[in-house]
Design a protein around this motif. Structure first.
Motif, PDB file in Angstrom:
ATOM      1  N   LEU A   1       1.016  -1.260   0.277  1.00 49.75           N
ATOM      2  CA  LEU A   1      -0.155  -0.045   0.090  1.00 49.75           C
ATOM      3  C   LEU A   1       0.916   1.332   0.084  1.00 49.75           C
ATOM      4  O   LEU A   1       2.072   1.122   0.466  1.00 49.75           O
ATOM      5  N   PRO A   2       0.181   2.314  -0.270  1.00 47.39           N
ATOM      6  CA  PRO A   2       1.199   3.535  -0.234  1.00 47.39           C
ATOM      7  C   PRO A   2       1.653   4.019   1.246  1.00 47.39           C
ATOM      8  O   PRO A   2       1.060   3.866   1.739  1.00 47.39           O
ATOM      9  N   ALA A   3       2.796   4.405   1.082  1.00 50.47           N
ATOM     10  CA  ALA A   3       3.643   4.697   2.360  1.00 50.47           C
ATOM     11  C   ALA A   3       3.551   5.977   2.901  1.00 50.47           C
ATOM     12  O   ALA A   3       4.088   6.334   3.998  1.00 50.47           O
ATOM     13  N   ARG A   4       3.236   7.081   1.923  1.00 49.61           N
ATOM     14  CA  ARG A   4       3.292   8.354   2.359  1.00 49.61           C
ATOM     15  C   ARG A   4       2.068   9.136   2.602  1.00 49.61           C
ATOM     16  O   ARG A   4       1.960  10.224   2.384  1.00 49.61           O
ATOM     17  N   GLY A   5       0.848   8.370   3.105  1.00 48.17           N
ATOM     18  CA  GLY A   5      -0.386   8.960   3.521  1.00 48.17           C
ATOM     19  C   GLY A   5      -1.370   9.341   2.391  1.00 48.17           C
ATOM     20  O   GLY A   5      -2.198  10.201   2.680  1.00 48.17           O
ATOM     21  N   GLN A   6      -1.038   8.790   1.382  1.00 46.54           N
ATOM     22  CA  GLN A   6      -2.146   8.901   0.190  1.00 46.54           C
ATOM     23  C   GLN A   6      -3.563   8.251   0.509  1.00 46.54           C
ATOM     24  O   GLN A   6      -3.299   7.266   1.275  1.00 46.54           O
ATOM     25  N   LYS A   7      -4.519   8.687  -0.098  1.00 45.28           N
ATOM     26  CA  LYS A   7      -5.712   7.929   0.357  1.00 45.28           C
ATOM     27  C   LYS A   7      -5.815   6.748  -0.671  1.00 45.28           C
ATOM     28  O   LYS A   7      -5.184   6.670  -1.702  1.00 45.28           O
ATOM     29  N   THR A   8      -6.641   5.644  -0.119  1.00 40.44           N
ATOM     30  CA  THR A   8      -6.711   4.285  -0.763  1.00 40.44           C
ATOM     31  C   THR A   8      -7.920   3.849  -1.328  1.00 40.44           C
ATOM     32  O   THR A   8      -7.996   2.868  -1.777  1.00 40.44           O
TER      33      THR A   8
END
Length: 128
Positions: free
Chosen positions: A96-103
């Motif tokens: 999953l994205p590691a830098r706080g993006q929405k998923t």
């Protein structure tokens, strides 16, 4: 073709742009290299003499981490994060994205192809 840091850089492009073919060197680093060595960034790679190419090669080896060493360092940093089970490491483990993006709607690059859950229709009620 000039070979710097194990990469054949193109002859027909400006040296400023040609250096960006080396992984770990972008446009700003390329400009800094040429400015510190006193080389005109507007000349083509094929117009450089061997002494200038050697100066560039030595400067990059001395001051930058490029290509395989850079890839190795990044992967070891990611594996260290995974081992200590920090938040970023867990996100890497789960893909999953590691830098706080929405998923909820995006993040398809990290999550991969969309997988639909459920059949999309209700099953017939069971008869009793």
């Amino acid at each position: 073709m000039a070979r710097i840091a194990g990469v054949n850089i193109p002859d027909e492009k400006r040296i400023e742009a040609s250096l960006t073919y080396i992984k770990g060197i972008g446009l700003s680093n390329s400009q800094k290299i040429l400015k510190s060595l006193g080389i005109n960034p507007d000349i083509r790679t094929k117009e450089l003499n061997d002494a200038e190419i050697n100066k560039i090669r030595e400067y990059i080896e001395k001051n930058f981490i490029v290509e395989a060493d850079l890839i190795r360092r990044v992967s070891s940093n990611i594996s260290r994060l995974k081992e200590i089970n920090c938040y970023r490491g867990l996100r890497h483990k789960l893909g999953l994205p590691a830098r706080g993006q929405k998923t909820r709607t995006n993040a398809r690059t990290k999550k991969g192809k969309k997988v639909t859950v459920g059949s999309g229709r209700k099953k017939a009620a069971a008869k009793t």
